[in-house]
Scaffold this motif. Structure first.
Motif, mmCIF file in Angstrom:
data_model
loop_
_atom_site.group_PDB
_atom_site.id
_atom_site.type_symbol
_atom_site.label_atom_id
_atom_site.label_comp_id
_atom_site.label_asym_id
_atom_site.label_seq_id
_atom_site.Cartn_x
_atom_site.Cartn_y
_atom_site.Cartn_z
ATOM 1 N N VAL A 175 111.367 80.282 27.474
ATOM 2 C CA VAL A 175 110.588 80.260 26.243
ATOM 3 C C VAL A 175 110.809 81.628 25.613
ATOM 4 O O VAL A 175 110.612 82.538 26.283
ATOM 5 N N CYS A 176 111.098 81.545 24.219
ATOM 6 C CA CYS A 176 111.354 83.029 23.670
ATOM 7 C C CYS A 176 109.862 83.772 23.591
ATOM 8 O O CYS A 176 108.937 83.352 23.452
ATOM 9 N N ALA A 177 110.212 84.964 24.363
ATOM 10 C CA ALA A 177 108.892 86.035 24.674
ATOM 11 C C ALA A 177 108.316 86.193 23.399
ATOM 12 O O ALA A 177 107.063 86.365 23.381
ATOM 13 N N ARG B 239 105.773 85.883 17.149
ATOM 14 C CA ARG B 239 106.053 86.627 16.030
ATOM 15 C C ARG B 239 107.188 86.207 15.189
ATOM 16 O O ARG B 239 107.276 86.312 13.956
ATOM 17 N N GLU B 240 108.345 85.579 16.083
ATOM 18 C CA GLU B 240 109.718 85.489 15.507
ATOM 19 C C GLU B 240 109.648 83.978 14.910
ATOM 20 O O GLU B 240 110.636 83.713 14.044
ATOM 21 N N HIS B 241 108.964 83.214 15.340
ATOM 22 C CA HIS B 241 109.149 81.562 15.076
ATOM 23 C C HIS B 241 107.930 81.062 14.907
ATOM 24 O O HIS B 241 106.706 81.563 15.097
ATOM 25 N N THR C 55 118.273 84.477 27.095
ATOM 26 C CA THR C 55 117.799 85.034 25.590
ATOM 27 C C THR C 55 117.522 83.932 24.767
ATOM 28 O O THR C 55 117.987 82.792 24.832
ATOM 29 N N CYS C 56 116.632 84.363 23.663
ATOM 30 C CA CYS C 56 116.458 83.349 22.601
ATOM 31 C C CYS C 56 117.693 83.030 21.842
ATOM 32 O O CYS C 56 118.293 83.990 21.320
ATOM 33 N N PRO C 57 118.143 81.754 21.505
ATOM 34 C CA PRO C 57 119.325 81.388 21.024
ATOM 35 C C PRO C 57 119.128 81.775 19.256
ATOM 36 O O PRO C 57 119.872 81.778 18.555
ATOM 37 N N ASP C 58 117.885 81.838 19.236
ATOM 38 C CA ASP C 58 117.491 81.999 17.660
ATOM 39 C C ASP C 58 117.314 83.607 17.225
ATOM 40 O O ASP C 58 118.119 83.876 16.113
ATOM 41 N N CYS C 59 116.584 84.263 17.668
ATOM 42 C CA CYS C 59 116.622 85.591 17.519
ATOM 43 C C CYS C 59 117.056 86.696 18.292
ATOM 44 O O CYS C 59 117.125 87.793 18.155
ATOM 45 N N GLY C 60 117.608 85.988 19.645
ATOM 46 C CA GLY C 60 118.461 86.881 20.555
ATOM 47 C C GLY C 60 117.421 87.877 21.318
ATOM 48 O O GLY C 60 117.887 88.727 22.206
HETATM 49 ZN ZN LIG Z 1 113.242 83.972 19.359
#
Ligand SMILES: [Zn+2]
Length: 60
Positions: A7-9, A13-15, A25-30
């Motif tokens: 899961v995006c760490a 904050r980002e999502h 790595t997160c596919p959304d924010c990298g």
């Molecule tokens: Zn992310």
């Protein structure tokens, strides 16, 4: 069983919601993606107890 789902760490904050991925790595924010299940939890135990208490409550 080992889970490879990450899961995006920084999802808080980002999502709006957790972003899950199989990559590192997160596919959304990298950003960095971390293992989504760091804490062991047993769904059978807690869930069974939850259901039992619900059933008990309903019967009273
Ligand atoms: Zn992310």
């Amino acid at each position: 069983m080992k889970s490879d789902i990450r899961v995006c760490a920084d999802w808080e904050r980002e999502h709006d919601r957790p972003v899950y991925t199989l990559a590192s790595t997160c596919p959304d924010c990298g950003g960095e993606a971390v293992n989504s299940a760091p804490a062991p939890f047993s769904p059978e135990d807690s869930y069974g107890e939850y259901r039992r208490s619900l059933k008990r409550r309903r019967r009273e």
